[in-house]
Design a protein around this motif. Structure first.
Motif, short mmCIF file in Angstrom:
data_model
loop_
_atom_site.label_atom_id
_atom_site.label_comp_id
_atom_site.label_asym_id
_atom_site.label_seq_id
_atom_site.Cartn_x
_atom_site.Cartn_y
_atom_site.Cartn_z
N ASP A 84 8.38 9.68 7.16
CA ASP A 84 8.07 8.76 8.25
C ASP A 84 6.57 8.45 8.26
N TRP A 85 5.88 8.76 7.17
CA TRP A 85 4.45 8.49 7.10
C TRP A 85 4.21 6.98 6.98
N GLU A 86 3.07 6.55 7.55
CA GLU A 86 2.69 5.14 7.41
C GLU A 86 1.72 4.98 6.26
N VAL A 87 1.84 3.89 5.52
CA VAL A 87 0.93 3.64 4.40
C VAL A 87 0.12 2.38 4.68
N PHE A 88 -1.21 2.53 4.59
CA PHE A 88 -2.11 1.39 4.67
C PHE A 88 -2.69 1.19 3.27
N GLY A 89 -2.59 -0.01 2.73
CA GLY A 89 -3.03 -0.20 1.34
C GLY A 89 -3.84 -1.45 1.14
N MET A 90 -4.77 -1.34 0.20
CA MET A 90 -5.51 -2.54 -0.24
C MET A 90 -5.47 -2.60 -1.76
#
Ligand code: UGA
Length: 345
Positions: free
Chosen positions: A25-31
């Motif tokens: 249930d982890w959130e991923v922020f990506g660039m």
């Protein structure tokens, strides 16, 4: 948990992000500057992506380091031909830009998971490279190949020092020749020698019917690790049960999958010739030998063998690789055949 992955469209980044979204249930922020490998991530409500360059979008990066719990700076040039041809570009991206991210982790007290590399061991002569004991041996300065290794090694040391003096929480991991789907772009032009890593270079040649080139005879050896095995290990490192992986360095490789580059070429060619989609072609790539000076340029020096010790990963993380070389090559080849044969046939 919130995880920031810079370079999320890369070979490790896209696969890791997809697994995180699938299983946790982890959130991923990506660039990333591109998004063509993110088909498994887009559409997931826990995936937040911005297309951009970390060296330009500094405010976004700083804001997200502050917002997230774990930071993984995966942006780097990782192809030896570029180390030789454009060493300053490698230094700028792999060292300077990543140093900024390390410092942001220090500033905001964030946990840093940093991709070191099997290349830091250089021409170490140990039978198995040990994270905490082996010497790191590089060639002379005029051999520009080593700028990648030296950049990564200095960052490893800087991260270690921030941990020692200022309490930075970090784990360093060293992938050993990971292979699998979405590794590198296939070279459209076989003359663009060395523009990708060896497995994708050979698959490009096979698809184009161009010669497979063994640099300096191809007797140099590598241990190839299947991406899913590597990702299994990274998942456990992110999880960091009881915080016991802080301040540690881990090799992530498969010592049982050792092969010479020559063996690799023959194995891939055989898999290609036996594959239903390519078994009836008129002609197949021949396997030839070339000199490294011609293939990469004067500043190239090779690593003749490199076997990881994975004792530490087994003991502290409870991880070991499972996918053998044949399966790893087969799955990698199949991915490229599936995604390219429409163009080729
Ligand atoms: C790689 C790269 O530096 C990084 O991707 C990474 O940090 C690290 O090692 C890793 O993946 O562990 P290397 O293994 O030398 O370095 O990279 P490849 O380009 O995959 O080459 C492997 C071997 O194949 C070298 O000996 C090279 O000379 C040879 N080669 C490569 C050929 O014989 N023919 C080719 O067409 C390409």
């Amino acid at each position: 948990m919130k995880i920031l992955i810079l370079g999320v469209n890369g070979f490790i980044g896209n696969s890791l992000a997809a697994r995180i979204l699938q299983e946790t249930d982890w959130e991923v922020f990506g660039m990333d500057i591109r998004e063509d490998k993110l088909d498994m991530c887009h559409g997931n409500a826990k995936f937040h992506f911005v297309e951009g360059d970390i060296s330009i979008n500094k405010e976004w990066v700083e804001y997200h380091v502050k917002k997230c719990d774990v930071v993984m700076p995966l942006v780097a040039i990782a192809t030896p031909a570029t180390y030789v041809r454009e060493p300053l570009k490698v230094f700028h991206l792999d060292f300077e830009e990543n140093l900024n991210i390390v410092r942001l982790c220090v500033k905001y007290g964030k946990r840093l998971l940093f991709p070191s590399t099997s290349e830091v061991y250089g021409m170490c002569t140990d039978k198995e490279f040990n994270e905490d004991e082996s010497h790191l041996i590089l060639g002379p300065i005029r051999m520009q190949r080593w700028i990648y290794s030296a950049s990564k090694q200095l960052l490893d040391r800087v991260i270690w020092a921030y941990g020692f003096q200022q309490g930075l929480k970090f784990t360093l991991f060293r992938p050993f020749n990971w292979i699998g789907p979405k590794l590198d772009e296939l070279a459209a032009d076989p003359e663009k020698e060395g523009s990708s890593r060896v497995v994708t270079q050979f698959i490009s040649s096979l698809l184009l019917g161009e010669p497979i080139r063994l640099v300096d005879g191809g007797l140099q050896r590598r241990c190839f690790t299947y991406i899913d095995d590597g990702i299994n290990c990274l998942m456990k490192i992110i999880e960091n049960k009881d915080e016991r992986l802080n301040g540690e360095i881990f090799n992530i490789g498969n010592p049982d999958n050792e092969a010479t580059i020559k063996d690799l070429a023959y194995k891939l060619k055989e898999l290609f010739m036996n594959h239903p989609a390519t078994k009836n072609l008129d002609k197949y790539s021949e396997i030839i030998e070339v000199y490294s000076k011609e293939f990469y340029g004067e500043g190239y020096q090779d690593i003749n063998f490199r076997v990881p010790s994975i004792k530490k990963a087994k003991t502290l993380i409870g991880w070991e690789p499972k996918v053998n070389l044949n399966t790893a090559l087969k799955k990698t080849l199949e991915y490229y055949l599936d995604s390219n044969l429409k163009v080729e046939c």
